[in-house]
Design a protein around this motif. Structure first.
Motif, PDB file in Angstrom:
ATOM      1  N   PHE A 276      21.954 -11.902 -27.240  1.00  0.00           N
ATOM      2  CA  PHE A 276      20.842 -11.514 -28.201  1.00  0.00           C
ATOM      3  C   PHE A 276      21.563 -11.923 -29.615  1.00  0.00           C
ATOM      4  CE2 PHE A 276      19.693  -8.876 -24.957  1.00  0.00           C
ATOM      5  CZ  PHE A 276      18.258  -9.077 -24.705  1.00  0.00           C
ATOM      6  N   LEU A 277      20.914 -12.728 -30.580  1.00  0.00           N
ATOM      7  CA  LEU A 277      21.364 -12.905 -32.098  1.00  0.00           C
ATOM      8  C   LEU A 277      20.428 -12.238 -32.885  1.00  0.00           C
ATOM      9  CD1 LEU A 277      23.240 -14.031 -33.754  1.00  0.00           C
ATOM     10  CD2 LEU A 277      21.923 -16.017 -33.854  1.00  0.00           C
ATOM     11  N   ASN A 278      21.177 -11.035 -33.573  1.00  0.00           N
ATOM     12  CA  ASN A 278      20.511 -10.188 -34.560  1.00  0.00           C
ATOM     13  C   ASN A 278      19.030  -9.561 -33.927  1.00  0.00           C
ATOM     14  OD1 ASN A 278      22.268 -10.408 -36.527  1.00  0.00           O
ATOM     15  ND2 ASN A 278      21.621 -12.432 -37.306  1.00  0.00           N
ATOM     16  N   GLY A 279      19.185  -9.302 -32.357  1.00  0.00           N
ATOM     17  CA  GLY A 279      17.970  -8.735 -31.780  1.00  0.00           C
ATOM     18  C   GLY A 279      17.090  -9.580 -31.135  1.00  0.00           C
TER      19      GLY A 279
ATOM     20  N   ALA B  85      25.623  -9.284 -26.124  1.00  0.00           N
ATOM     21  CA  ALA B  85      25.513  -9.677 -24.784  1.00  0.00           C
ATOM     22  C   ALA B  85      25.148  -8.454 -23.702  1.00  0.00           C
ATOM     23  CB  ALA B  85      26.702 -10.358 -24.076  1.00  0.00           C
ATOM     24  N   VAL B  86      24.243  -8.495 -22.711  1.00  0.00           N
ATOM     25  CA  VAL B  86      23.786  -7.623 -21.534  1.00  0.00           C
ATOM     26  C   VAL B  86      23.938  -7.939 -20.367  1.00  0.00           C
ATOM     27  CG1 VAL B  86      22.134  -5.899 -21.052  1.00  0.00           C
ATOM     28  CG2 VAL B  86      22.403  -6.652 -23.324  1.00  0.00           C
ATOM     29  N   SER B  87      24.777  -7.440 -19.395  1.00  0.00           N
ATOM     30  CA  SER B  87      24.723  -8.196 -18.063  1.00  0.00           C
ATOM     31  C   SER B  87      23.996  -6.860 -17.371  1.00  0.00           C
ATOM     32  CB  SER B  87      26.354  -8.061 -17.635  1.00  0.00           C
ATOM     33  OG  SER B  87      26.729  -6.536 -17.654  1.00  0.00           O
ATOM     34  N   ARG B  88      23.337  -7.589 -16.097  1.00  0.00           N
ATOM     35  CA  ARG B  88      22.169  -6.878 -15.537  1.00  0.00           C
ATOM     36  C   ARG B  88      22.755  -7.235 -13.886  1.00  0.00           C
ATOM     37  NH1 ARG B  88      18.712  -9.045 -19.159  1.00  0.00           N
ATOM     38  NH2 ARG B  88      18.146  -7.451 -20.957  1.00  0.00           N
ATOM     39  N   ARG B  89      22.318  -6.075 -12.958  1.00  0.00           N
ATOM     40  CA  ARG B  89      22.350  -6.473 -11.572  1.00  0.00           C
ATOM     41  C   ARG B  89      21.019  -5.754 -11.197  1.00  0.00           C
ATOM     42  NH1 ARG B  89      27.281  -5.139  -8.039  1.00  0.00           N
ATOM     43  NH2 ARG B  89      26.756  -3.049  -8.826  1.00  0.00           N
ATOM     44  N   ASN B  90      20.337  -6.766 -10.521  1.00  0.00           N
ATOM     45  CA  ASN B  90      19.048  -6.101 -10.015  1.00  0.00           C
ATOM     46  C   ASN B  90      18.083  -5.581 -11.089  1.00  0.00           C
ATOM     47  OD1 ASN B  90      19.534  -6.969  -7.266  1.00  0.00           O
ATOM     48  ND2 ASN B  90      20.796  -4.974  -6.861  1.00  0.00           N
TER      49      ASN B  90
ATOM     50  N   THR C  27      27.274  -3.772 -21.798  1.00  0.00           N
ATOM     51  CA  THR C  27      26.884  -4.331 -22.979  1.00  0.00           C
ATOM     52  C   THR C  27      28.039  -4.216 -23.915  1.00  0.00           C
ATOM     53  OG1 THR C  27      24.803  -3.400 -23.032  1.00  0.00           O
ATOM     54  CG2 THR C  27      25.186  -4.244 -25.036  1.00  0.00           C
ATOM     55  N   THR C  28      28.185  -5.539 -24.631  1.00  0.00           N
ATOM     56  CA  THR C  28      29.227  -5.844 -25.412  1.00  0.00           C
ATOM     57  C   THR C  28      28.715  -6.793 -26.771  1.00  0.00           C
ATOM     58  OG1 THR C  28      31.418  -6.320 -25.807  1.00  0.00           O
ATOM     59  CG2 THR C  28      30.283  -7.915 -24.600  1.00  0.00           C
ATOM     60  N   GLN C  29      29.468  -6.682 -27.994  1.00  0.00           N
ATOM     61  CA  GLN C  29      28.811  -7.453 -29.152  1.00  0.00           C
ATOM     62  C   GLN C  29      30.017  -7.868 -30.044  1.00  0.00           C
ATOM     63  OE1 GLN C  29      26.250  -4.455 -30.843  1.00  0.00           O
ATOM     64  NE2 GLN C  29      27.722  -4.061 -32.268  1.00  0.00           N
TER      65      GLN C  29
END
Length: 799
Positions: free
Chosen positions: A638-641, A669-674, A680-682
């Protein structure tokens, strides 16, 4: 009568245990109270020489690291352009009258190089090899009681160039004084092996070699102690020969592994007339391992990849002077990355490295030589090969063979004799030397010619394990080209990077330089290399290229990345003012480069999400955004939301990438599983530099005059966001119970000295290394820079 007998038996064991508690031998650190002179004065060997004007210091000491970088120094750019030359060390000391009937030895862990030693004016000898440990017997020349003894050491590192990397100069490893009775256990005389091991039991064999004249009334007691110091097994043998073989059976042993590095101690007591006349304790670990031509490597019956890095012996801004905390910090950084093995490139390491690897759980490939008879540098070890290679190799194996961390011996690195028939005879000779002293571990040599039909060291048939440097293109077909052989990647990658620097585009692979004869013409004017994993030396690969191959095939037992840390010297691909390497996964100051997180995502099970680069660019500029991650199916950026897309690894991908027009703000950045969020990091756009931040890796250290605290120096904006592109000069003031030992910033081209009270940050980061004094109390660190809010930090130094 029975009571009398029991009482006598009690007294016998009481005497033995009491004598043991008092320690029949005495080993003391001999590092303090030396004097040093940089230069040459051959009369300094004389006992009555006036050294009152010499500099006072404690060992270990590397005088080269205290100098200035200069391309005119004869060490050349390959050794970092730091000065070398000749130097002298002297020390006055007394030996108590009670030691008059004893033996007194001095042990040097390493002196670089061509060291010569005198005691009270008597010449003891010369040891050219700068990496090997050695001993002299002082006994015949000592004065006892209140009378002063003088030891003098001349170090000659003036024959330059003599290395392909930074060596340091001086008595750069520890020195010990050992006092024994006249009858004693010789140095490195016991060899501990575990020939039979499983989860239920283990046999520990102890082979001890005594001097030629054996007292038939002697006994040798061997005890196994667990990690609490409790005796869990023991045996006593009459000394009937010069070689004593002892075996002890342990039930339900704790096995040593990289994840559970359990250590036992073996205590040997030499007994005469019920008195302990000598004792010696060494550490050991119980483990078994194997290499298989099809299945690769296993430890304690469990298949695993050797996830290794190569390390040179310098500690960055501290040079080569051994410091346990400095080595421990390096290993902790690597352990957190998932590394489980170290190759000691390309020489015998400091004993402290091996001790720490035993304790922390690292496998070790213990390497002996960078060259044999054929030289690589004008004045390197080839000049001493004929006279010294047998003794040096024997001493290395004897010294190191009881370490459970060591799983392989390497007799050489990219040896030039692999290209002619002498590689056969010398290879066989060296392997025979090793096997005579240790037949329990495989022997390899790091080969740079991957053609088995023309590599003469391989053709010797002496190697247990084929070690290949680079040539990842032949790995998949190894079993066809080397039928029945076992393989390990002894040196891999040679990828290049400058921490915090990024060149676009990132999705093309570059080789800098393109070959060994063509100077680099398409490099950066500021001598940087992009930190995207897309640049390597022509002989190597990017990190991802080789790791993808290693992880795919079971028969590939593992690899050693060149290198774990940047090191001083060998600054491929640039000429001066580059003075340090670009190969490290971690920079010279200990700050991870971005690819560190690729390894962490691949080599560990801990959740990882790392997004880069920083977020300070020109508006509208196309920026390549990379993310390393694990334990997740996808990453959304995501860039500025506003979402800029969801990315998933395809096939053997090790990262994902977005190409986006820059606009200031927040890149998240958001990582997801299922569908569930894992991490989350930025990264955030920084404003103007505003203040300095100091952060210690440890806020409490030991008041022993040796311990270190590593202080990260960051430049932040008003909102506490790190400023990624500032190179501000920072000045330090340290007061209280500590000193400023060295400064650094991780730049490969910064020519400011490491021993200073000021240093620039590089790409927003700098390092100050604080060393304790021998008195407890507070250490106060202040940092200031023009136009920035200063910072203050307190470290506690305690007993």
């Amino acid at each position: 009568m029975r009571l009398c007998y029991l009482y006598t038996l009690f007294l016998m064991f009481f005497v033995v245990d009491f004598a043991s508690a008092q320690n029949a031998r005495k080993t003391e650190n001999f590092n303090t109270g030396w004097k040093f002179f940089l230069g040459d004065d051959t009369t300094a060997k004389q006992a009555k020489y006036d050294d009152s004007r010499w500099r006072k210091l404690d060992l270990p000491h590397d005088w080269s690291i205290e100098g200035k970088f200069d391309d005119k120094n004869p060490t050349t750019q390959a050794e970092g352009g730091l000065p070398a030359g000749k130097g002298w060390y002297r020390k006055n000391f007394v030996i108590p009258a009670s030691s008059k009937s004893k033996n007194v030895f001095i042990d040097f862990d390493g002196v670089y190089h061509n060291s010569e030693v005198w005691i009270n004016g008597h010449y003891l000898g010369k040891r050219p090899n700068g990496y090997i440990s050695f001993r002299y017997d002082l006994t015949p020349y000592l004065k006892f009681g209140a009378r002063q003894n003088v030891i003098a050491v001349r170090v000659d590192n003036s024959d330059q160039p003599n290395s392909r990397w930074y060596t340091g100069s001086g008595i750069y490893r520890n020195v010990w004084l050992t006092t024994t009775n006249k009858t004693y256990l010789p140095q490195w005389s016991s060899f501990i092996t575990t020939p039979q091991v499983d989860q239920q039991s283990a046999t520990i064999n102890i082979r001890t070699v005594l001097p030629g004249s054996v007292n038939r009334e002697l006994k040798l007691k061997a005890s196994i102690l667990d990690d609490k110091g409790e005796v869990v097994g023991a045996t006593v043998s009459a000394v009937k020969d010069t070689v004593i073989q002892q075996g002890i059976q342990l039930n339900n042993p704790q096995l040593w592994s990289v994840n559970h590095p359990y250590l036992y101690k073996v205590k040997l007591q030499l007994i005469a007339a019920d008195q302990v006349i000598d004792d010696y304790t060494t550490t050991t670990g119980i483990r078994y391992f194997s290499f298989d031509a099809d299945k690769g490597f296993s430890l304690n019956g469990v298949p695993m990849k050797i996830l290794g890095v190569c390390l040179h012996h310098d500690q960055g801004a501290l040079g080569t002077a051994v410091n346990v905390r400095a080595i421990e910090r390096q290993l902790q950084i690597l352990k957190d990355m998932g590394c489980n093995a170290i190759r000691t490139a390309h020489n015998p390491p400091a004993p402290e490295l091996l001790d720490l690897c035993d304790k922390m759980g690292f496998l070790i490939m213990d390497e002996a030589f960078d060259m044999w008879k054929k030289k690589k540098s004008k004045h390197d070890y080839h000049e001493d090969w004929g006279e010294w290679h047998v003794k040096d190799l024997q001493d290395q194996v004897l010294r190191d063979r009881n370490h459970p961390s060591i799983f392989a011996w390497s007799i050489g690195n990219e040896i030039r004799e692999q290209f002619d028939s002498t590689g056969v005879s010398i290879g066989r000779e060296l392997v025979k030397i090793v096997k005579q002293l240790d037949s329990t571990r495989p022997v390899t040599s790091a080969l740079s010619d991957a053609d088995p039909k023309r590599n003469f060291i391989y053709q010797s048939g002496a190697l247990d394990l084929v070690g290949l440097n680079y040539h990842q293109e032949v790995y998949a077909d190894f079993q066809k080209n080397y039928p029945g052989q076992k393989i390990i990647g002894t040196e891999n990658m040679s990828a290049l990077a400058t921490r915090g620097h990024y060149d676009m585009p990132s999705d093309s692979i570059r080789r800098w330089p393109k070959d060994s004869k063509t100077p680099l013409k398409d490099g950066n004017v500021d001598f940087t290399v992009s930190a995207y994993d897309n640049v390597s030396a022509y002989w190597g690969s990017t990190h991802e290229e080789t790791w993808k191959i290693i992880k795919e095939y079971d028969f590939l037992s593992g690899l050693f990345v060149w290198t774990g840390f940047d090191y001083i010297g060998e600054p491929t691909p640039y000429l001066w003012p580059a003075r340090s390497s670009y190969f490290g996964i971690v920079d010279l100051a200990g700050f991870p480069k971005d690819v560190y997180y690729m390894y962490q995502s691949e080599w560990t099970s801990k959740p990882v999400l790392h997004i880069f680069p920083h977020w300070n660019w020109k508006p509208g500029q196309l920026i390549d955004v990379w993310a390393y991650y694990n334990n997740a199916d996808e990453v959304e950026a995501f860039l500025n939301g506003k979402s800029i897309g969801v990315k998933k690894k395809n096939g053997d991908d090790l990262h994902v990438m977005w190409r986006v027009k820059y606009e200031p703000g927040i890149l998240k950045a958001v990582s997801r599983r299922n569908g569930e969020v894992v991490m989350t990091t930025q990264v955030v756009t920084a404003g103007a530099p505003y203040k300095i931040q100091l952060k210690a890796d440890r806020s409490k250290i030991k008041a022993d005059g040796k311990d270190l605290s590593y202080i990260t120096v960051s430049v932040l904006d008003k909102n506490n966001v790190p400023v990624p592109d500032v190179n501000q000069l920072v000045k330090f003031k340290v007061t209280g119970r500590g000193i400023l030992k060295a400064v650094d910033n991780g730049s490969q081209t910064d020519l400011d000295p490491f021993v200073s009270n000021q240093h620039r940050v590089f790409n927003g980061l700098g390092l100050a290394i604080i060393q304790s004094k021998s008195v407890a109390g507070e250490i106060i660190i202040k940092a200031a820079a023009d136009g920035l809010q200063s910072a203050r930090l307190i470290i506690e130094s305690a007993r």
